[in-house]
Design a protein around this motif. Structure first.
Motif, PDB file in Angstrom:
ATOM      1  N   UNK A   4       0.912  -1.405  -0.079  1.00 24.68           N
ATOM      2  CA  UNK A   4      -0.063  -0.257  -0.148  1.00 24.68           C
ATOM      3  C   UNK A   4       0.792   1.044   0.775  1.00 24.68           C
ATOM      4  N   UNK A   5       1.798   1.511  -1.231  1.00 27.87           N
ATOM      5  CA  UNK A   5       2.069   3.198  -1.317  1.00 27.87           C
ATOM      6  C   UNK A   5       1.514   3.864  -0.859  1.00 27.87           C
ATOM      7  N   UNK A   6       0.455   3.962  -0.592  1.00 23.54           N
ATOM      8  CA  UNK A   6      -0.510   5.729   0.156  1.00 23.54           C
ATOM      9  C   UNK A   6      -0.242   5.635   1.469  1.00 23.54           C
ATOM     10  N   UNK A   7      -0.520   4.060   2.368  1.00 21.74           N
ATOM     11  CA  UNK A   7      -0.452   3.903   3.425  1.00 21.74           C
ATOM     12  C   UNK A   7       0.779   4.152   3.623  1.00 21.74           C
ATOM     13  N   UNK A   8       0.340   4.782   5.597  1.00 20.09           N
ATOM     14  CA  UNK A   8       1.509   5.023   6.796  1.00 20.09           C
ATOM     15  C   UNK A   8       2.468   3.651   6.591  1.00 20.09           C
ATOM     16  N   UNK A   9       4.035   3.516   6.421  1.00 21.70           N
ATOM     17  CA  UNK A   9       4.523   2.849   6.766  1.00 21.70           C
ATOM     18  C   UNK A   9       3.984   1.555   8.768  1.00 21.70           C
ATOM     19  N   UNK A  10       3.806   1.175   8.495  1.00 22.74           N
ATOM     20  CA  UNK A  10       3.474   0.042   9.725  1.00 22.74           C
ATOM     21  C   UNK A  10       5.001  -0.324  10.415  1.00 22.74           C
ATOM     22  N   UNK A  11       4.651   0.110  11.231  1.00 24.45           N
ATOM     23  CA  UNK A  11       5.563  -0.058  12.019  1.00 24.45           C
ATOM     24  C   UNK A  11       6.206  -1.863  12.797  1.00 24.45           C
ATOM     25  N   UNK A  12       5.663  -2.362  12.505  1.00 27.49           N
ATOM     26  CA  UNK A  12       6.182  -4.049  12.603  1.00 27.49           C
ATOM     27  C   UNK A  12       7.261  -4.323  10.811  1.00 27.49           C
ATOM     28  N   UNK A  13       7.035  -2.876   9.650  1.00 31.51           N
ATOM     29  CA  UNK A  13       8.233  -3.135   9.337  1.00 31.51           C
ATOM     30  C   UNK A  13       9.779  -3.149   8.780  1.00 31.51           C
ATOM     31  N   UNK A  14       9.833  -2.309  10.263  1.00 35.28           N
ATOM     32  CA  UNK A  14      11.154  -1.828  10.823  1.00 35.28           C
ATOM     33  C   UNK A  14      11.769  -2.565  11.992  1.00 35.28           C
ATOM     34  N   UNK A  15      12.908  -3.139  11.338  1.00 36.58           N
ATOM     35  CA  UNK A  15      13.988  -4.002  12.371  1.00 36.58           C
ATOM     36  C   UNK A  15      15.123  -3.452  12.832  1.00 36.58           C
ATOM     37  N   UNK A  16      14.514  -3.309  14.448  1.00 40.84           N
ATOM     38  CA  UNK A  16      15.704  -2.643  14.823  1.00 40.84           C
ATOM     39  C   UNK A  16      17.031  -3.002  15.040  1.00 40.84           C
ATOM     40  N   UNK A  17      17.999  -2.402  15.245  1.00 43.05           N
ATOM     41  CA  UNK A  17      19.109  -3.626  15.412  1.00 43.05           C
ATOM     42  C   UNK A  17      19.990  -2.931  16.324  1.00 43.05           C
ATOM     43  N   UNK A  18      19.702  -1.618  16.474  1.00 42.97           N
ATOM     44  CA  UNK A  18      20.755  -1.172  18.283  1.00 42.97           C
ATOM     45  C   UNK A  18      20.406   0.277  18.636  1.00 42.97           C
ATOM     46  N   UNK A  19      20.646   0.845  19.793  1.00 46.66           N
ATOM     47  CA  UNK A  19      19.867   1.855  20.642  1.00 46.66           C
ATOM     48  C   UNK A  19      21.157   2.277  21.272  1.00 46.66           C
ATOM     49  N   UNK A  20      21.496   3.496  21.446  1.00 45.79           N
ATOM     50  CA  UNK A  20      21.505   4.175  22.568  1.00 45.79           C
ATOM     51  C   UNK A  20      21.025   5.295  23.747  1.00 45.79           C
ATOM     52  N   UNK A  21      21.596   5.684  24.142  1.00 46.67           N
ATOM     53  CA  UNK A  21      21.706   7.346  24.777  1.00 46.67           C
ATOM     54  C   UNK A  21      22.478   8.188  24.508  1.00 46.67           C
ATOM     55  N   UNK A  22      22.367   8.676  24.263  1.00 45.17           N
ATOM     56  CA  UNK A  22      23.230   9.924  24.046  1.00 45.17           C
ATOM     57  C   UNK A  22      24.028  10.936  24.701  1.00 45.17           C
ATOM     58  N   UNK A  23      22.697  11.087  26.136  1.00 44.05           N
ATOM     59  CA  UNK A  23      23.104  12.147  26.764  1.00 44.05           C
ATOM     60  C   UNK A  23      21.482  12.874  26.630  1.00 44.05           C
ATOM     61  N   UNK A  24      20.786  13.030  25.621  1.00 44.74           N
ATOM     62  CA  UNK A  24      19.867  14.005  25.636  1.00 44.74           C
ATOM     63  C   UNK A  24      18.184  12.887  25.140  1.00 44.74           C
ATOM     64  N   UNK A  25      18.509  11.953  24.371  1.00 53.27           N
ATOM     65  CA  UNK A  25      17.569  10.793  23.818  1.00 53.27           C
ATOM     66  C   UNK A  25      18.133   9.718  23.285  1.00 53.27           C
ATOM     67  N   UNK A  26      16.849   9.029  23.041  1.00 51.28           N
ATOM     68  CA  UNK A  26      17.323   7.551  22.600  1.00 51.28           C
ATOM     69  C   UNK A  26      17.891   7.929  21.320  1.00 51.28           C
ATOM     70  N   UNK A  27      18.246   6.446  20.422  1.00 48.81           N
ATOM     71  CA  UNK A  27      19.182   6.559  19.326  1.00 48.81           C
ATOM     72  C   UNK A  27      19.104   5.494  18.451  1.00 48.81           C
TER      73      UNK A  27
END
Length: 665
Positions: free
Chosen positions: A149-172
């Motif tokens: 569905x090209x006109x539909x909003x991206x689905x969260x389930x289509x995102x595969x997160x691999x790493x996360x950090x706290x940079x002192x102000x926010x999570x990235x």
């Protein structure tokens, strides 16, 4: 290696292991529209642990595959954390700002927790549509893929997160966006991205864009892989993607891509500089753009760091995925779910210095049966890196509480290829992968829980292609023919058969069988019919009309079932068929390739093949032709038959997974 058995017993009591029996700890229970409630026996699993962290209150959290999240107050005793029922996927990475934990993973996993015990889901804000997100990489988008569905909003389930950090102000966080574009072909569109959140709840997402032409000028043969590591030194961010390092002073849409040299494994901060490790070298950079060899040592980097690098990356054949130092102790997590401890002052990471505080059964369940008289038996098999494969037999009297059975006469290196049961008796047959080879006609027999005997088929048996219970007796396909037994001990003479079968389903007057591969290199699992076990004719069912992809063209089958009124078969392509007489067939297409099948008197339940996003899924049908997906609670590969014991469905799989399906009463 030291094992503090007092501590281990305490830990296992909290996890559900008492006197060698794994007590049920139900996780991720979810009911689907068929009324079946699906759940996994989580404490029986041996999934990989991927990350570990601790907050200002010294609460420890570790995360891992198949939605695993555990917490501890001391690093020794670990308990399962509460999480959303909809969580399906691998939790890959964990970060904390000292007050809140945030975890990310595959299938859009975004979780946050203030105490490490109770977890809530995050959400995307101002989410772009699929078309615009893709256009960051191209001026157009592939309209031919009508499934998207090209006109539909991206689905969260289509995102595969691999790493996360706290940079002192926010999570990235970083990861890969994947869109499946065809039902019957594993074609996906992939793009890289970064995601940010100040509170770990509301997330903004941006594509990770870079100049590919500049990268080609450096090396035309090296391309970035999916990004898997990120870090921040106060002025620059660095993301690792195979042999490529991306660098940017902000979380922007455009990143500089460099090739430091070699496969990049991890990235830490040392005195304000980035340190990355390859197979050969340690590399250092102040800006993520210019990299040089680092002249220091690992011990120098590790000093006073909460994250520790170790040259000893394996423990008893299991890969150590992370080591942290809380000032008092080192805590390590491994593949297969082991947790290890040692004193913080001990900077020697030799295997013998670790104390095991959590260990798992480390078995892939490959076969499972119900003997009809209240006993369940499963066979396990596990390949351990740099070591031989190990095998095991597990038993249960209710399907929930499982105990590993010690069998003195059986080789530890047995690969159990066949498991069959009937009238209270069980036969297990396999081949030895290492060490002395037993006679090919040798098998294990049991008519009582915990009691197994070595038996032998008749001396002429030198090949076994299948064992199953059919028409009130054990049927064993051997030497191109078959033998039978009503008790599993006394066997008939060799009966001739024009086709060797690996599995048979029987009505009152007809037999359907799946053919074994033969010496003429003809594929197995083709469907045949017979009236007498000896003369078989090929069943003509054309399922290829349902596949428009050449690689899926096949008239092979994965399972067969007789429910008292009709035969049902699962195709090797996404298609199924039913027949009341085994001769004339109704066919239909499915959205997934189905693997194993069971009937409970009201509906069929089938496991999916391990194809891409289908891993761990279950499907149900009331007529054997129209299948709907059940609620998914695991992403582990389901390998065994699906069995029905009169009350519930049970199916086993990799990493000690036991999946239970309980219909509404």
């Amino acid at each position: 290696m030291k094992r503090r058995f007092g501590n281990i017993i305490t830990v296992f009591l909290s996890l559900g292991l008492i006197s060698g029996i794994w007590l049920p700890s139900i996780q991720a229970a979810s009911k689907d529209t068929s009324g079946i409630k699906w759940s996994t026996l989580s404490d029986l699993q041996s999934v990989d642990l991927n990350d570990i962290a601790f907050n200002n209150d010294h609460v420890y959290v570790t995360v891992g595959d198949d939605g695993t999240i555990m917490h501890s107050r001391d690093g020794k005793q670990w308990l399962r954390s509460s999480q959303p029922n909809s969580l399906v996927g691998n939790v890959e990475s964990l970060a904390t700002n000292g007050e809140k934990f945030v975890a990310v993973g595959s299938n859009g996993i975004l979780l946050n927790s203030k105490n490490g015990i109770t977890w809530s889901s995050g959400q995307l804000v101002n989410a772009p549509v699929n078309r615009d997100f893709y256009r960051y990489y191209d001026n157009t988008y592939p309209k031919k893929y009508s499934l998207v569905g090209w006109g539909q909003k991206v689905k969260l389930s289509d995102f595969n997160f691999s790493d996360i950090i706290w940079d002192g102000k926010r999570y990235v966080a970083v990861g890969t966006w994947q869109l499946q574009v065809l039902w019957d072909h594993p074609t996906v569109i992939t793009q890289y991205y970064t995601a940010t959140s100040s509170d770990g709840v509301k997330w903004s997402i941006k594509p990770l864009k870079y100049d590919n032409n500049k990268l080609k000028k450096i090396n035309n043969n090296i391309y970035p892989t999916d990004p898997y590591k990120i870090n921040f030194n106060g002025t620059k961010y660095v993301i690792l993607a195979g042999q490529v390092a991306f660098s940017s002073p902000t979380i922007s849409e455009t990143w500089e891509a460099k090739i430091p040299g070699g496969q990049l494994n991890d990235v830490l901060i040392h005195n304000g500089s980035f340190i990355t490790n390859t197979k050969q070298d340690l590399l250092i950079s102040k800006d993520g753009l210019k990299w040089n060899k680092f002249d220091g040592s690992l011990s120098l980097i590790n000093k006073n760091k909460s994250t520790v690098w170790s040259e000893q990356s394996f423990f008893e054949g299991k890969k150590i995925n992370k080591i942290i130092n809380d000032g008092k102790q080192h805590i390590a997590i491994t593949d297969d779910g082991f947790i290890l401890l040692k004193d913080a002052l001990n900077e020697d990471y030799d295997q013998t210095d670790w104390t095991i505080v959590r260990e798992t059964n480390t078995s892939d369940f490959t076969n499972i049966v119900f003997d009809g008289k209240g006993r369940y038996v499963a066979t396990g098999y596990k390949y351990i890196s740099f070591m031989y494969s190990t095998a095991s037999i597990w038993e249960s009297t209710n399907g929930y509480d499982w105990a590993k059975t010690e069998i003195e006469d059986a080789s530890d290196y047995m690969q159990w290829t066949n498991l069959a049961s009937g009238n209270g008796s069980v036969i297990a047959y396999g081949t030895v992968t290492a060490g002395p080879k037993p006679p090919r006609n040798q098998y294990l027999f049991s008519s009582k829980k915990g009691e197994w005997e070595l038996k032998k088929f008749p001396s002429f048996v030198n090949r076994v292609d299948g064992i199953y219970w059919v028409k009130g007796q054990f049927y064993v396909a051997v030497n191109g023919g078959f033998i039978t037994s009503k008790d599993g001990i006394n066997w008939s003479k060799l009966n001739s058969s024009n086709i060797t079968m690996t599995k048979i389903a029987a009505s009152n007057s007809y037999l359907l069988g799946l053919r074994a591969p033969n010496t003429q290199n003809e594929y197995g699992d083709l469907l045949y019919n017979s009236k007498d076990f000896t003369s078989w004719k090929k069943s003509e069912i054309n399922l290829n009309k349902f596949s428009n992809e050449y690689w899926l063209t096949s008239n092979s089958f994965s399972d067969i079932n007789w429910n008292g009124k009709q035969f049902a078969v699962l195709g090797d392509i996404p298609a199924v068929a039913t027949s009341t007489n085994g001769l004339t067939w109704k066919t239909n297409k499915t959205i997934s390739r189905l693997n194993r099948l069971a009937w409970n008197g009201q509906l069929y339940v089938a496991s999916a093949r391990s194809d891409g996003n289908e891993v761990g899924k279950m499907y149900y049908s009331y007529n054997g032709l129209n299948y709907s997906q059940s609620s998914q609670v695991t992403n582990q590969n389901l390998k065994t038959d699906v069995i029905w014991d009169g009350e519930k469905f049970i199916v086993g799989g990799e990493n000690g997974t036991i999946l239970i399906g309980e219909p509404s009463k």
